[in-house]
Design an enzyme around this catalytic site. Structure first.
Site, short mmCIF file in Angstrom:
data_model
loop_
_atom_site.label_atom_id
_atom_site.label_comp_id
_atom_site.label_asym_id
_atom_site.label_seq_id
_atom_site.Cartn_x
_atom_site.Cartn_y
_atom_site.Cartn_z
N GLU A 114 -3.81 -2.50 16.25
CA GLU A 114 -2.80 -2.09 14.53
C GLU A 114 -3.99 -2.34 14.12
O GLU A 114 -5.69 -2.47 14.38
CB GLU A 114 -2.09 -2.59 14.33
CG GLU A 114 -0.83 -1.97 14.10
CD GLU A 114 0.40 -2.86 13.71
OE1 GLU A 114 0.07 -3.26 12.51
OE2 GLU A 114 1.59 -2.78 14.30
N HIS A 232 3.57 2.91 2.11
CA HIS A 232 2.77 3.06 3.42
C HIS A 232 2.84 4.54 3.79
O HIS A 232 3.79 5.28 2.93
CB HIS A 232 4.59 2.75 4.85
CG HIS A 232 3.88 2.97 6.02
ND1 HIS A 232 3.82 3.73 6.46
CD2 HIS A 232 4.16 1.77 6.96
CE1 HIS A 232 3.23 3.89 7.56
NE2 HIS A 232 3.42 2.05 7.79
N ARG A 278 -4.71 1.88 4.97
CA ARG A 278 -3.25 1.92 4.37
C ARG A 278 -2.94 2.49 3.23
O ARG A 278 -2.92 3.91 2.50
CB ARG A 278 -2.01 1.17 4.67
CG ARG A 278 -0.49 1.63 5.16
CD ARG A 278 -0.35 0.04 5.37
NE ARG A 278 0.26 0.69 6.27
CZ ARG A 278 1.46 -0.77 7.11
NH1 ARG A 278 1.40 -2.04 6.24
NH2 ARG A 278 1.20 -1.28 8.54
N HIS A 337 6.09 -0.19 0.07
CA HIS A 337 6.04 -0.23 1.54
C HIS A 337 6.45 -2.02 1.60
O HIS A 337 7.27 -2.80 1.53
CB HIS A 337 5.37 0.29 2.74
CG HIS A 337 5.92 -0.28 4.04
ND1 HIS A 337 6.87 -0.10 4.57
CD2 HIS A 337 4.78 -0.95 4.61
CE1 HIS A 337 7.43 -1.19 6.35
NE2 HIS A 337 5.60 -1.72 5.59
N ARG A 372 -1.51 -5.60 2.32
CA ARG A 372 -1.87 -6.46 2.93
C ARG A 372 -2.58 -5.81 4.03
O ARG A 372 -2.29 -5.09 4.84
CB ARG A 372 -0.38 -6.57 3.11
CG ARG A 372 0.12 -7.19 5.04
CD ARG A 372 1.49 -7.19 4.05
NE ARG A 372 3.05 -6.43 4.76
CZ ARG A 372 2.78 -5.42 5.83
NH1 ARG A 372 2.25 -6.26 6.79
NH2 ARG A 372 3.42 -4.35 5.47
C1 SIN Z 1 4.25 -0.32 10.15
O1 SIN Z 1 4.66 -0.51 11.40
O2 SIN Z 1 3.47 0.76 10.59
C2 SIN Z 1 4.62 -1.29 9.52
C3 SIN Z 1 4.00 -2.53 9.84
C4 SIN Z 1 4.08 -3.36 8.73
O3 SIN Z 1 3.92 -3.14 7.47
O4 SIN Z 1 2.70 -4.18 9.07
#
Ligand code: SIN
Length: 509
Positions: A114, A232, A278, A337, A372
């Site tokens: 990720e 998010h 993010r 989020h 985070r």
């Molecule tokens: C996501 O799957 O984009 C969110 C994962 C997260 O908030 O860590």
């Protein structure tokens, strides 16, 4: 009034609450939850996975380093090290409990990558249904544990505090707002989750109304990092509240963000384009919206026909709204989020109040700093819930003293629902992705008006107002931009603010 006595009362039944409860054996534990077990917890909706340094090319040091970089200078070094070091053991524990994580063809755990992770280290289940699998696993573990009573459909109103200022349990009401009773215990664990409900646009379940933070604040606990709310970038914009999440992993697989003019706007903003941090992506989409543009996530080339197998949860959300991501762009918008702030705790989950431990999103361990890292939230919940359980098991739990009963909230005016709506709108507009002094002062004035209009609100407004005030005032005090906190009037990070923020509710300051 009826009374029940336990060794430990755990409030909340998501990953943090259930993990803590399970590991507290042989102590006698009550788990209190607002709805039937397995429903209503944010864990169930978590699409991203659990980060853990399990690959041959990875190490806890690298994982801790990525965590600290994401935290924009405020992530606590030793707390991040504990998180990364404990991660593999927590995954092993879930496997032993029967969690079915995704595997490669040769049977090894499949490790995804990720944004902002240097290595492939994301453990997932069902493609995009990791939280659901973890919750299933923990519910099964709790169901076979004799030391736990689950008391469902219960609203926790306040903490009980004895004459020596020790937290001594909670006062609760059954969900139909009927019976009020005390659950007394020398150790209380709050695992009540996040604060997304405070914002008009959120990916969090409706029960994420900051209850634990508000209760702890009213009892005099120290709060930390309250200004840091992560938005998010890609929630599904189909008019639903809460908004379904469109996992970042889809961008990880190469899906592109484009506006309704067909422009791929992220390339002009950050070298990593769609995989920029993010907060950068979320603000860029928000700016598009402010300019009157709508934004879509185009997964047609990157994922195409394999979308239903690889992202079944997102696929189901899309098709329920008549969108087929194999052939059309997915409409997205930013949404609140995750809250990095919460009740200040140490490395064992201990709050500033004796008898009170806090874990999961309701806590502020300091690990996330100002932002985070993806897939560190389920992990933090597990690691620090386990540590809180270890600490409580090792503590000499003294019997609690007599506890005066807090005055019950009683205002059930039909205007409460409108007040919640007003608050959510003002929080999104003025305490959301782009902040400035004028907006924050406007929000604080609205919060003050609502607090004086509804001093005894029954239901979510009471807690939402406490948390809203703490977030908006911390955001006003931080006259810089850092991580998820962006001030239009102070757009740079400043050395003078390179520290965490701590606060107490005014009546306890
Ligand atoms: C996501 O799957 O984009 C969110 C994962 C997260 O908030 O860590």
């Amino acid at each position: 009034m009826r009374e029940r006595d336990y060794d430990v009362v755990v409030v909340g039944a998501g990953i943090a609450g259930l993990m803590a409860a399970y590991k507290l054996a042989p102590l006698r534990v009550a788990v209190l939850c607002k709805r039937p077990l397995g429903t209503g917890a944010a864990t169930d909706w978590a699409q991203g996975g659990i980060a853990a340094a399990l690959g041959g090319d990875d190490s806890p040091e690298l994982h801790a380093q990525d965590t600290r970089i994401a935290g924009a200078g405020l992530s606590d070094e030793s707390i991040a090290e504990i998180l990364a070091n404990d991660a593999p053991a927590r995954i092993e524990e879930l496997l032993e409990l029967g969690a079915a994580f995704d595997r490669t063809a040769d049977g090894a755990l499949a490790l995804g990558r990720e944004a902002a992770h240097q290595r492939r280290r994301i453990v997932k289940a069902g493609g995009d249904a990791t939280g659901h699998e973890i919750l299933r696993t923990l519910i099964a573990a709790v169901a076979s544990s004799d030391h736990i009573d689950v008391i469902a459909d219960t609203i926790v109103e306040d903490l009980l505090v004895d004459g020596e200022r020790r937290v001594a349990g909670v006062v609760v009401r059954s969900r139909d707002l009927g019976e009020r009773f005390m659950v007394r215990a020398p150790a209380t664990v709050l695992a009540t989750g996040g604060v997304g409900r405070l914002f008009r646009a959120t990916t969090n379940p409706v029960d994420a109304s900051g209850d634990g933070i508000a209760m702890a604040a009213r009892a005099g606990a120290m709060l930390a990092d309250m200004e840091f709310v992560q938005f998010h970038p890609t929630a599904l914009a189909i008019g639903r509240d809460p908004m379904p999440l469109v996992t970042e992993a889809i961008r990880g697989e190469g899906a592109l963000l484009v506006n309704d003019l067909g422009e791929r706007f992220m390339t002009a903003i950050h070298d990593d384009a769609e995989l920029a941090p993010r907060d950068v992506v979320a603000r860029a989409i928000f700016e598009q919206e402010r300019a009157g543009r709508s934004v879509g996530l185009d997964a047609r080339d990157a994922i195409g026909e394999s979308f239903p197998e690889r992202f079944p949860t997102v696929f189901a959300f899309c098709t329920s709204a008549g969108i087929d991501p194999r052939t059309a762009r997915i409409p997205v918008a930013p949404a609140a989020h995750y809250h990095m702030g919460g009740v200040a705790v140490d490395e064992w989950g201990r709050s500033s109040l004796r008898g009170l431990w806090v874990c999961g999103e309701a806590s502020a361990t300091g690990v996330h700093g100002a932002n985070r890292l993806a897939s560190n939230s389920l992990l933090e919940a597990m690691v620090y819930a386990s540590r809180a359980a270890d600490d409580i098991r090792g503590a000499a739990l003294e019997p609690t003293g007599p506890t005066p009963l807090p005055i019950p909230p009683h205002d059930s005016s039909p205007r409460l629902a409108q007040a919640v709506l007003d608050l959510r709108n003002v929080m999104y507009a003025d305490v959301g992705l782009l902040r400035d002094a004028r907006g924050l002062q406007n929000a604080l004035a609205r919060i003050a008006t609502l607090s004086s209009e509804f001093p005894n609100a029954l239901g979510e407004l009471r807690n939402l107002l406490v948390v809203a005030h703490a977030i908006a005032s911390a955001a006003l005090a931080r006259e810089e931009s850092r991580g998820s906190h962006f001030r239009l009037d102070f757009p740079r990070s400043l050395e003078a603010f390179a520290k965490r923020s701590f606060t107490k509710m005014e009546s306890h300051a």
